[in-house]
Design an enzyme around this catalytic site. Sequence first.
Site, mmCIF file in Angstrom:
data_model
loop_
_atom_site.group_PDB
_atom_site.id
_atom_site.type_symbol
_atom_site.label_atom_id
_atom_site.label_comp_id
_atom_site.label_asym_id
_atom_site.label_seq_id
_atom_site.Cartn_x
_atom_site.Cartn_y
_atom_site.Cartn_z
ATOM 1 N N CYS A 115 -7.868 -38.075 6.318
ATOM 2 C CA CYS A 115 -7.294 -37.428 7.735
ATOM 3 C C CYS A 115 -7.426 -35.891 7.445
ATOM 4 O O CYS A 115 -6.726 -35.491 6.210
ATOM 5 C CB CYS A 115 -5.972 -38.051 7.977
ATOM 6 S SG CYS A 115 -5.314 -37.212 9.475
ATOM 7 N N CYS A 152 0.410 -34.218 6.982
ATOM 8 C CA CYS A 152 1.644 -34.619 7.295
ATOM 9 C C CYS A 152 2.073 -34.970 6.010
ATOM 10 O O CYS A 152 1.558 -35.938 5.022
ATOM 11 C CB CYS A 152 1.628 -35.900 7.931
ATOM 12 S SG CYS A 152 0.773 -35.566 9.709
ATOM 13 N N CYS A 199 2.415 -38.797 4.260
ATOM 14 C CA CYS A 199 1.383 -39.505 4.820
ATOM 15 C C CYS A 199 0.380 -39.838 3.506
ATOM 16 O O CYS A 199 -0.087 -38.611 3.015
ATOM 17 C CB CYS A 199 0.701 -39.164 6.049
ATOM 18 S SG CYS A 199 -0.586 -40.436 6.321
ATOM 19 N N CYS A 248 -1.914 -53.443 17.390
ATOM 20 C CA CYS A 248 -1.592 -51.869 17.450
ATOM 21 C C CYS A 248 -2.773 -51.702 16.410
ATOM 22 O O CYS A 248 -2.978 -52.030 15.262
ATOM 23 C CB CYS A 248 -0.243 -51.293 16.809
ATOM 24 S SG CYS A 248 1.023 -52.051 18.064
ATOM 25 N N CYS A 277 -2.089 -51.517 21.694
ATOM 26 C CA CYS A 277 -1.460 -50.182 21.231
ATOM 27 C C CYS A 277 -2.626 -49.494 20.261
ATOM 28 O O CYS A 277 -3.197 -50.021 19.581
ATOM 29 C CB CYS A 277 -0.318 -50.300 20.692
ATOM 30 S SG CYS A 277 0.446 -48.773 20.397
ATOM 31 N N CYS A 330 4.685 -44.981 23.322
ATOM 32 C CA CYS A 330 5.397 -45.268 22.060
ATOM 33 C C CYS A 330 5.583 -44.153 21.099
ATOM 34 O O CYS A 330 4.551 -43.533 20.572
ATOM 35 C CB CYS A 330 4.550 -46.394 21.326
ATOM 36 S SG CYS A 330 5.190 -46.894 19.813
ATOM 37 N N ARG A 356 12.187 -50.237 17.649
ATOM 38 C CA ARG A 356 11.449 -50.927 16.547
ATOM 39 C C ARG A 356 11.821 -50.675 14.984
ATOM 40 O O ARG A 356 12.010 -49.359 14.786
ATOM 41 C CB ARG A 356 9.904 -50.757 17.008
ATOM 42 C CG ARG A 356 8.973 -51.403 15.667
ATOM 43 C CD ARG A 356 7.683 -51.093 16.028
ATOM 44 N NE ARG A 356 7.213 -51.809 17.361
ATOM 45 C CZ ARG A 356 6.169 -51.068 18.137
ATOM 46 N NH1 ARG A 356 5.682 -50.089 17.725
ATOM 47 N NH2 ARG A 356 6.063 -51.728 19.200
#
Length: 343
Positions: free
Chosen positions: A67, A71, A74, A111, A142, A202, A274
């Site tokens: 990616c 972040c 991550c 998801c 999702c 979400c 959640r």
Amino acid sequence: MADLLSIQTPAKTTTCAPSRPTREQIQTWFDLPLMDLLLQAQTKLREHFPPNSVQVSTLLSIKTGNCPEDCGYCSQSGHHSTELQAEKKIEVAKAIEEAKKAKASGSSRFCMGAAWKHPHDRDMPYVVELIKEVKALGLETCMTLGMLTGNQAQTLADAGLDYYNHNLDTSRDYYCKIVSTRSYDDRLDTLDNVRKAGINVCSGGIIGMGESRDDRINLLFELANLPTPPESVPINMLVPIEGTPLADVEKLDVTEWIRTIAVARIIMPHSYIRLSAGRESLSDSDQALAFMAGANSLFSGDKLLTTPNAGEGKDQILFAKLGLTAEKPKPTVAELSVDAMSA
């Protein structure tokens, strides 16, 4: 109970109470004695949802690693040196096989996440096919694909997508210490595009990244004061991953996670709250407190996108121990036809 609730609830003015919580009110809830806070949260949950019912989701990575975002938490970031092996887009047939397993195990929502900064136009037919195929199984859908343009959000809506996940992660002030490749307003713009397309939102955050309680208060304030609060709010606990900038962050006490869940329940009473990342390290007692605090949704399965998660077998044992039941998946058209013929 009524006396306790009225005493401990932040003071009301003589005029009509605002429909959204102020930052000061949120701080007052955070500062309550824990048992009083849990009582309020569980009471609020039961005003809007069936008691002891939990919405169960399964999360699948449809494109893993490399990616371009940085972040700090991550393992999928191309900026970090982790042991994660990058993988290309999963075949649609394989994803549908996983969705069928998820439904058989009790999940009502499937998801799918891709390690993209944003999807390219060439990716959209693939994503649309996944949405349609999963929905045909009777599962809610999702997606989390990074930033979206308005046109991309509308394409997902036209395909029938139920939810789009795009977390704010943390407070606006602390955000620059976690991510530099996209701004806080970039995230808000994507949420706005999703909402305008008519897709459920979400959005939540990750706690335990070295932020202060003020940052947790500000994150919840931001979420609760979106034009429409998210229908689903994941409250993640940081899972430290070797090779990421946050690998050595001091672990946050679990009671602060519980408090964050409880306050989220009170200020966003219509939302599913959640339990997400970090749950695999918790005891059954910790998780019971989280449900008492108003959580009514979780991710099940052996892992989330790349991090470990409490397995389905463990969740079934936990549900039986606590007397919880999973929301049932929606029946397919074929299943409804069979039921009608047998009636």
